[in-house]
Design an enzyme around this catalytic site. Structure first.
Site, PDB file in Angstrom:
ATOM      1  CE  LYS A   1      -4.106  -1.963   0.206  1.00 51.08           C
ATOM      2  NZ  LYS A   1      -5.011  -1.894  -0.956  1.00 51.08           N
TER       3      LYS A   1
ATOM      4  CD  GLU B   1     -10.405   3.462   0.321  1.00 53.67           C
ATOM      5  OE1 GLU B   1     -10.404   4.702   0.217  1.00 53.67           O
ATOM      6  OE2 GLU B   1      -9.601   2.734  -0.293  1.00 53.67           O
TER       7      GLU B   1
ATOM      8  CB  SER C   1       0.222  -7.987  -1.393  1.00 50.43           C
ATOM      9  OG  SER C   1      -0.701  -8.778  -0.685  1.00 50.43           O
TER      10      SER C   1
END
Lengths: 305, 401
Positions: free
Chosen positions: B90, B112, B379
């Site tokens: 992210k 969000e 990830s």
């Protein structure tokens, strides 16, 4: 402005209002809220109609002076709506409301009020999932006169406009305080019936006061578009005084939504059983509110300002 | 010939801008700012500086020798996004968008978050870049990812728990969009995945594409060739598109996107949007959705909060239709198994999201030649998930007794 034949009830209504020097009052109704007798085994339609709360609510609105009804088809993810309509939509969906049921109620309203303009307000996905052509055709057959789709921007609307215009139904687009002049003209040119002016930066809901930018927005929009298309102002109109201020600024119509749902909520909390007798108090308060809103629409003389 | 998507904001027919009018000027402002800075060397230098010195790029491409031997087939490589600052991919996106927000003069950031990783990534980027972040998180997610809520708060962000709807990621996005509509003049909406109205799916893809670019460079260094197969998990799909995008032109490389099969597609409790969904419009985009026959969005299920989303990035919808990527699903049980295996064999505790990708890669590898290579994008790391897994194992043990 997309041309509609004069026999569209919405066009007729605004013509009639203008002749009477009145502003329009548009009221929001949500099928399935606060209740809807879906499980009624009695197939007698008269009995069913009599017990249909939405039909009772719409009748109360119309008899108290509502000029146009905005009939919602609830959507699970209403991003343009504030907490009041979100929660009511959620409850309505939980009770089992479907687009087909909403259109059935539209039919019943149409039967009862042959001249009343009825609009559907819903989100893009409802049209998309049911099929644009199919949905618009079914709406037309149910007596709907036009659509308000808050999350459909003009860029994505070509096919929708084509299908709706083919059946002489109004496509009502929204403009907001940050819409620039070029875009405003473009939105107006794709709208028919009226242009829905969002009065605030924000979602639907109850507001205590009106910001000065709202007044400026109405004046600018009115000045830009002149008499090419009526302007209906919505979002946050919670009491007659708000309506009066909007009308004084130049609104041709005002829209009440969350305030009406709020009345239902208040009376619902007092009554735990949702039978007919308990609806009486709710309907009375709706009538009172709608009548007081309509009063400010009548009092003002919009051409003299 | 390569087609450069999106064209007019669309990936084939998917994507677009299905948004309230109030947001139109805001996304147009964003689009023109992004266009301006995308090729601005100064912007790219600054981003590159933060990615390298703050976030720790490039991340390693690790040959999972023990796992490969255990499976007995292709060589399995892990792209270690779990080692990126913040513990997940992210950060690639939050630093990129954070720097953009700063240049646009917007100091208030909203975001969000589902699992909380994007929230943490946003909170970190905001802290280091001097921005104020407010994070919307579904109440249900906040409950199952308490640790991340606290991390966001430590990093100086405010967390709003969202009580509406299903109280998960989709509702957090709804609420962030409503906030943006209300406060858009001063606010930058930092979306965490390749979803939302144009230009978000394109922009987030661009920021995440560094994953795939590094994989290409690293595999070339290791074996002078490209991997045979690339696997990534898909919720909204940002780590997957970041991995896939640089490979799209290399048609010999097979791309697999792994969605959350939850308790199995047949149970209805899953988040496998591309495998089991239908086309529709949500959060500003036309894409595949999990919805009922009337167009209402349905509740999704996954053991991993980060995959628990009823939509998917529009570019994945296009890659599916073009058959350029294959989208498959992996059930909770298999993901947990991969979580445990990777922890024990490699000493790497993966997040539950990429555990889905690892599980599917293990399946594929078994039937491949030992000379072939699979790259799995890992990830994120699994610290946030240990409680969920321990609870899952406890319940399973109970059932078996």
């Amino acid at each position: 402005m997309t041309e509609l034949l004069d026999n569209n009830l919405l066009i007729k209504k605004f013509k009639e209002l203008s002749e009477k020097n009145e502003c329009g009052l548009i009221c929001y109704a949500l099928p399935g809220y606060p209740n809807y007798d879906y499980t009624n085994k009695n197939n007698n339609d008269d009995y069913h109609d009599h017990n249909n709360t939405t039909l009772q609510i719409v009748s109360a609105m119309v008899e108290a002076g509502a000029d146009i009804i905005e009939l919602a088809i609830p959507f699970s993810d209403p991003i343009a709506d504030g907490p009041i309509i979100q929660e009511a939509s959620y409850q309505s969906l939980k009770a089992g409301t479907t687009p087909q049921m909403c259109l059935k109620i539209a039919q019943k309203i149409r039967t009862r009020y042959p001249q009343l303009p009825i609009l559907v307000i819903t989100y893009s996905n409802i049209l998309f999932k049911l099929g644009l052509e199919n949905f618009i055709k079914k709406s037309c057959e149910s007596g709907i006169n036009g659509f308000i789709i808050p999350d459909l921007s003009i860029e994505e609307a070509d096919e929708y406009i084509k299908e709706a215009s083919r059946l002489e139904l109004a496509t009502i687009f929204l403009a907001s305080p940050n819409t620039n002049e070029i875009r405003l003209r473009s939105i107006a040119s794709k709208s028919s019936g009226f242009l829905y002016l969002v009065s605030v930066y924000g979602t639907t809901g109850i507001r205590k006061s009106i910001d000065s930018y709202t007044i400026d927005t109405i004046k600018i929009v009115k000045k830009t578009l002149g008499k090419t298309i009526p302007i209906a102002v919505g979002f946050g109109i919670s009491k007659p005084l708000h309506g009066k201020v909007m009308i004084n600024a130049g609104a041709d119509a005002i829209i009440a939504a969350s305030a009406l749902i709020n009345i239902i909520n208040k009376t619902k909390d007092n009554n735990h059983d949702n039978n007919n007798d308990d609806n009486r108090q709710m309907l009375e308060q709706i009538r009172y509110f709608v009548a007081s809103m309509k009063k400010v629409c009548r009092k003002e003389n919009r051409h003299s300002k | 010939m390569r087609i450069d998507y999106p064209i007019d904001g669309r990936f084939g027919k998917y994507g677009g801008k299905y948004i309230p009018e109030t947001l139109v000027p805001a996304v147009e402002e964003l689009e023109s700012a992004y266009k301006r800075y995308k090729n601005d060397p100064e912007f790219q230098d600054e981003l590159s500086y933060y990615l390298t010195n703050y976030a720790g790029r490039p991340t390693p491409l690790y040959f999972a020798k023990n796992l490969s031997e255990y499976v007995g087939g292709a060589r399995i490589y892990l792209k270690r996004e779990d080692l990126l600052h913040g513990g997940a991919h992210k950060t690639n996106n939050t630093l990129g968008q954070g720097l953009l927000a700063k240049r646009m003069g917007k100091k208030r950031i909203i975001a969000e978050t589902g699992a909380g990783q994007h929230g943490v990534g946003t909170a970190m980027a905001s802290a280091v870049l001097g921005l104020n972040a407010e994070i919307y998180m579904g109440a249900k997610d906040a409950e199952r990812q308490k640790l991340n809520v606290f991390r966001m708060q430590l990093l100086g962000s405010k967390v709003h728990e969202v009580m509406s709807g299903s109280q998960t990621l989709k509702d957090a996005i709804n609420e962030a969009l409503r906030d943006w509509i209300t406060n858009l003049q001063k606010t930058y909406y930092l979306i965490g995945s390749v979803v939302g109205p144009h230009p978000y799916p394109m922009m987030v893809r661009d920021f995440q594409s560094i994953i795939g670019q590094e994989i290409i460079q690293q595999t070339r260094e290791i074996s002078n060739t490209l991997p045979n197969v690339v696997v990534a998990c898909v919720g909204g799909g940002s780590n997957a598109i970041g991995t896939f995008f640089p490979f799209v032109d290399h048609s010999e490389v097979l791309l697999y996107g792994v969605e959350a099969g939850g308790q199995g597609i047949h149970t209805g409790k899953h988040s496998a949007t591309l495998s089991a969904g239908s086309q529709g419009i949500l959060h500003g985009m036309l894409t595949y959705l999990l919805q009922d026959e009337f167009g209402q969005i349905v509740e999704t299920h996954s053991i991993s909060a980060g995959l628990d989303y009823p939509g998917v990035g529009p570019e994945h919808a296009l890659l599916k239709d073009l058959k350029r990527a294959k989208y498959v699903e992996c059930v909770d049980d298999d993901a947990i198994n991969a979580f445990l295996v990777l922890s024990k064999l490699e000493g790497i505790i993966p997040a539950l999201e990429p555990s889905h990708a690892v599980a599917y890669a293990m399946k594929l590898a078994k039937h491949m030649n030992r000379s072939e290579n699979i790259v799995v994008t890992l990830s994120g790391r699994g610290d946030k998930d240990v409680e969920v897994v321990s609870e899952y194992l406890r319940m399973k043990e109970k059932k078996e007794k």
